[in-house]
Enzyme design. Structure first.
Site, PDB file in Angstrom:
ATOM      1  N   SER A 258       4.791   5.421 -13.416  1.00 37.39           N
ATOM      2  CA  SER A 258       5.918   6.498 -13.108  1.00 37.39           C
ATOM      3  C   SER A 258       5.792   7.653 -14.238  1.00 37.39           C
ATOM      4  O   SER A 258       4.783   7.585 -14.991  1.00 37.39           O
ATOM      5  CB  SER A 258       7.411   5.717 -13.659  1.00 37.39           C
ATOM      6  N   LYS A 259       6.609   8.793 -13.849  1.00 34.75           N
ATOM      7  CA  LYS A 259       6.538  10.011 -14.766  1.00 34.75           C
ATOM      8  C   LYS A 259       6.468   9.599 -16.241  1.00 34.75           C
ATOM      9  O   LYS A 259       5.953  10.275 -17.098  1.00 34.75           O
ATOM     10  CB  LYS A 259       7.448  10.601 -14.416  1.00 34.75           C
TER      11      LYS A 259
END
Length: 491
Positions: A258-259
């Protein structure tokens, strides 16, 4: 058998790392087996599919160098004889309705009139009773009169596929071996939405069959979908393709990528100065390896050495440090011409070296080739060559110009370099060392003030080659301009 594989992204966002890895493995398999690699756009999510996402998929594929033999094309046309390659177009053409109607007629699918609210209530009840939710098939038993009454209420039915209630569904996975699922744990899945659009599980089965796909290579998050899809194949009397489910990609912390633990979109890495060949190389190692654990692959080697048997079951970890290291290895292996060509888009975007002589610019770019990790670093590292005066790093001023000898060194070296007969790397270093010996100073006490005065930084390329490239006039002028700064820092 001619191998035919496909990458079939849903255009609901950018091309992400996981999707890019899936596309790469399909591309490598097709190239290794001398087969066909297809790009199909699965845009049956009417609410989330966008033209911008389709464009991002095309751009990501093009940047990575994953050319497809047939499929949807950026100009809206189809390449190949199995189109259309957009599922929304196929849906409007009635491709999926034909097979849904067939399944309904044969009693293998049925109309379901349950509302989202009713189904949600059933899920909540199952949670309270601590049992897995499974649609109970109530609409399979509706009479014609009951259906008519529900339709009179304005209910628009979906179509559900009737999963066999007994027995097991089995298949052989090329990566995970033999897998078996009890049918009683499956459920009657929706295959056509109330809008008339097919769902993923139905559309991909129909298209994979009609497009003669021989192998489906995808992420292991699709394993749970596979038994339901196989039952649809069986219901239609078709043989399903070979299946291979790739391991998931996690961040360094072991959680889903994920980010928080790394950018997830391929475009993010392109804009950060990663080489596309590095992304191919690195992604190939996420869930696959050669028998000798080779890390760096020359052009064409991946296609030659890829083997589905080398794919691993355990999740792969996306390591930004390793990715940067690999990019640096590729940058160091480039010829000067290749490096300049790769760096120029980033240099132009930063408005650095505008109007510079190409031959001089190439020399400057290659000066620190051994240190580069990302192309985005290059504009900053070379910009002081092309400015009227350096931008001084405050730490450099505090660390170097406060030294008591700094002013004396710059004044003396400016005179030496102004009169030195040959302004070359070797002569510049020789003169600096002679000045140090004559003034009872260490070499570093000369080198550091000169570097900071000329570049504004404590670190950079080989000092005397840097001075040679910059030239006598600019070097002497910058050293003299820095002298008052030393005096002020010493107060």
């Amino acid at each position: 058998m001619t191998v035919r594989v496909r990458f079939a992204p849903s255009p609901t966002g950018n091309l992400h790392i996981g999707g890019a890895r899936t596309a790469l493995f399909n591309w490598l398999f097709a190239r290794k087996m001398k087969g066909t690699f297809m790009l199909r756009i699965e845009d049956t999510d009417e609410l989330r599919s966008t033209a911008e996402s389709v464009k991002a998929i095309f751009e990501g594929m093009k940047w990575m160098g994953l050319d497809w033999d047939e499929g949807a094309m950026p100009d809206g046309t189809d390449k190949g004889s199995y189109g259309p390659y957009f599922q929304a177009v196929r849906a409007h053409n009635g491709v999926y309705k034909k097979y849904a109607d067939q399944l309904i007629a044969e009693g293998k699918a049925y109309h379901c009139y349950c509302t989202p609210q009713e189904l949600d209530a059933e899920r909540k009840r199952a949670d309270l009773e601590k049992r897995p939710y499974r649609y109970d098939g109530r609409c399979r038993r509706l009479t014609a009169e009951q259906k008519k009454a529900l339709e009179a209420e304005g209910r628009r039915p979906v179509v559900r596929f009737h999963i066999p209630e007994e027995g097991t569904t089995e298949f052989h996975d090329l990566i995970r071996g033999d897998l078996k699922f009890e049918n009683k744990l499956l459920y009657d899945l929706v295959i056509v939405k109330a809008s008339g659009f097919p769902t993923y599980n139905f559309a991909c089965v129909i298209d994979d069959h009609l497009m003669d796909i021989t192998h489906v290579i995808r992420g292991d998050d699709h394993i749970s979908n596979t038994p339901m899809q196989i039952n649809i194949y069986k219901a239609l009397g078709w043989k399903h393709p070979e299946m291979a489910h790739l391991s998931m990609i996690h961040g360094q912390d072991g959680t889903k990528l994920s980010k928080r633990n790394g950018d997830v979109a391929v475009g993010d890495y392109a804009s950060k100065g990663l080489l596309p060949q590095v992304m191919r190389n690195y992604l190939a190692l996420l869930g696959w390896s050669t028998s000798d654990s080779q890390q760096i692959f020359a052009k064409g080697e991946l296609e030659e050495k890829f083997d589905i048997s080398g794919c691993q079951r355990n999740p792969a970890k996306f390591d930004l440090v390793k990715l940067s290291w690999m990019n640096g290895e590729y940058l160091r292996a480039m010829s000067p011409k290749e490096l300049v060509e790769a760096a120029m888009p980033f240099i132009k975007a930063a408005h650095v070296a505008e109007g510079a002589d190409p031959a001089f610019l190439e020399k400057v770019i290659c000066l620190e080739q051994e240190k580069y990790k990302l192309l985005t670093e290059i504009p900053h590292l070379i910009e002081f060559f092309f400015t009227d005066k350096p931008v001084f790093d405050q730490k450099a001023l505090d660390k170097v110009f406060k030294k008591p000898e700094a002013r004396r060194v710059l004044e003396g070296m400016a005179k030496v370099y102004e009169t030195i007969p040959s302004f070359t790397e070797a002569e510049l270093e020789k003169a600096a060392r002679e000045f140090a010996a004559a003034n009872t100073l260490k070499a570093g006490q000369i080198f550091h003030p000169v570097r900071v005065a000329v570049s504004g930084r404590t670190e950079g390329p080989t000092l005397f080659r840097m001075l040679e490239y910059m030239g006598r006039e600019k070097v002497v002028a910058r050293m003299r301009a820095a002298v008052p700064m030393c005096a002020e820092a010493a107060v």
